[in-house]
Design an enzyme around this catalytic site. Structure first.
Site, short mmCIF file in Angstrom:
data_model
loop_
_atom_site.label_atom_id
_atom_site.label_comp_id
_atom_site.label_asym_id
_atom_site.label_seq_id
_atom_site.Cartn_x
_atom_site.Cartn_y
_atom_site.Cartn_z
N ASP A 158 14.34 -29.16 26.10
CA ASP A 158 12.75 -28.74 26.53
C ASP A 158 13.09 -27.99 27.95
O ASP A 158 13.88 -28.73 28.80
CB ASP A 158 12.18 -30.05 26.85
CG ASP A 158 11.03 -30.17 25.82
OD1 ASP A 158 10.60 -29.19 24.97
OD2 ASP A 158 10.39 -31.16 25.59
N GLU B 254 6.62 -24.85 25.87
CA GLU B 254 5.13 -25.00 25.50
C GLU B 254 4.31 -23.58 25.66
O GLU B 254 4.62 -23.06 26.75
CB GLU B 254 4.56 -25.88 26.30
CG GLU B 254 5.07 -27.36 25.92
CD GLU B 254 4.41 -28.89 26.67
OE1 GLU B 254 3.62 -28.46 27.10
OE2 GLU B 254 5.04 -29.81 26.52
N ASP C 106 11.37 -33.39 27.11
CA ASP C 106 10.95 -33.66 28.53
C ASP C 106 10.18 -35.00 28.49
O ASP C 106 9.70 -35.72 29.57
CB ASP C 106 10.17 -32.59 29.13
CG ASP C 106 8.87 -32.34 28.58
OD1 ASP C 106 8.60 -32.67 27.48
OD2 ASP C 106 7.96 -31.32 29.08
N SER C 107 10.00 -35.52 27.44
CA SER C 107 9.20 -36.87 27.12
C SER C 107 10.33 -38.05 27.81
O SER C 107 9.82 -38.94 28.25
CB SER C 107 9.10 -37.49 25.86
OG SER C 107 10.10 -37.09 24.92
N GLU D 211 1.47 -29.89 17.79
CA GLU D 211 1.27 -31.39 18.10
C GLU D 211 -0.18 -31.67 18.03
O GLU D 211 -1.18 -30.79 18.56
CB GLU D 211 1.69 -31.46 19.72
CG GLU D 211 1.40 -33.07 20.07
CD GLU D 211 2.31 -33.23 21.18
OE1 GLU D 211 3.29 -32.65 21.68
OE2 GLU D 211 2.09 -34.53 21.55
N LYS E 299 13.21 -25.47 24.10
CA LYS E 299 11.85 -25.58 23.56
C LYS E 299 11.04 -25.09 24.56
O LYS E 299 11.37 -25.65 25.93
CB LYS E 299 11.51 -26.85 22.74
CG LYS E 299 9.98 -26.81 22.62
CD LYS E 299 9.74 -28.02 21.54
CE LYS E 299 9.70 -29.46 22.25
NZ LYS E 299 8.57 -29.42 23.17
#
Ligand code: KIV
Length: 281
Positions: free
Chosen positions: A88, A120, A49-50, A186, A118
């Site tokens: 993501d 978080e 999602d970056s 991270e 993915k």
């Protein structure tokens, strides 16, 4: 190294089985051409999602939508043969309930052809990871600094220093126990990354978490030096493409303004003879 028609795509189980072995090589990709380049050398291509910050100019990942992830996921799919494609789940698409997470993960998998998603979060997302894994959705987890939580974390700081280490350890362990096939760590201290990697059964993929992890991931545009002013400590730049692109665009602009481009070698011959007397006149 280049993939061919017989290349077998890596699966989440292949990735899980690399625990403690040759480090896993992972990069982000958001477009077909970049996916092709990444595929030739990497084990995982993450449609992170970056993408919202890197390609769309957003100031955080919070504004990224499922539609954006689906569009970039489809583009990346066309460029991959061997690497495992992970997409993501964007902020707001999975936190509400395991059911919401399943619905949106299934959408990303069917629309993009990705083999895994993915998300978080550690302990707080364990039930959701278990729910997805039990229903055919392989999950890569992401703990430590979780950029979607920037507002509650108060910034993009190193996580797990001092007494906070236990929280990050519990988070990583919870994702492994819940059934994630790998976990991104991270921005955590090296000693903590080493300890987590030794203690959990799934591969740890580090970003700002030292070589003690089972693999590494970076944003491909950072590796290529696309951003001249963004230089965080944990990124190694393998090229300075930002500077090269700028110089190329400046040279093009100069050539156009001074009528040096197009040159004789770029134009087509045979002007329309007798155009005045012919049909075209
Ligand atoms: O969104 C992203 O690109 C990521 C990684 C770099 C881990 O989450």
């Amino acid at each position: 190294m280049s993939a061919n028609a017989e290349t077998k795509a890596l699966t989440p189980s292949d990735i899980a089985s690399r625990k403690g072995k040759t480090p896993l090589v992972c990069l982000t990709a958001y477009t077909t051409p970049m996916a092709r380049l990444v595929d030739a050398h990497c084990d995982i291509a993450l449609v992170g999602d970056s993408v919202g910050m890197v390609l769309h100019g957003l100031s955080s990942t919070l504004g990224v939508t499922l539609d954006m992830m689906s569009l970039h996921g489809k583009a990346v799919r066309r460029g991959l043969e061997r690497a495992l494609m992970v997409v993501d789940m964007p902020f707001g698409s999975y936190e509400e309930s395991p059911e919401q997470a399943f619905r949106n993960a299934a959408r990303l998998m069917t629309e993009t052809g990705c083999a895994a998603v993915k998300l978080e979060g550690g302990e707080r997302m364990a039930a959701t990871i278990g729910f997805l894994a039990a229903r055919g959705v392989p999950v890569m987890a992401h703990v430590g600094l979780t950029p979607q939580a920037v507002n509650t974390l108060g910034g993009y700081h190193v996580q797990g220093r001092g007494g906070d280490a236990k929280r990050v350890m519990r988070d990583a362990a919870a994702t492994a126990e819940a059934g994630a096939f790998a976990v991104v760590l991270e921005k955590v201290p090296e000693a903590l990354a080493r300890r987590i990697t030794a203690e959990i059964a799934i591969p740890t993929i580090g970003i700002g978490a030292s070589a003690a992890c089972d693999g590494q991931i970076l944003v491909v545009d950072d590796v290529l030096g696309m951003f001249t002013s963004f230089r965080p400590k944990f990124i190694k730049r393998y090229a300075e493409l930002g500077e090269q692109v700028e110089a190329a665009i400046a040279a093009y602009a100069r050539d156009v303004r001074e009528r040096r481009f197009p040159g004789a070698e770029h134009v087509f011959g045979d002007a329309p003879k007798g155009i005045k007397g012919g049909e075209a006149a």
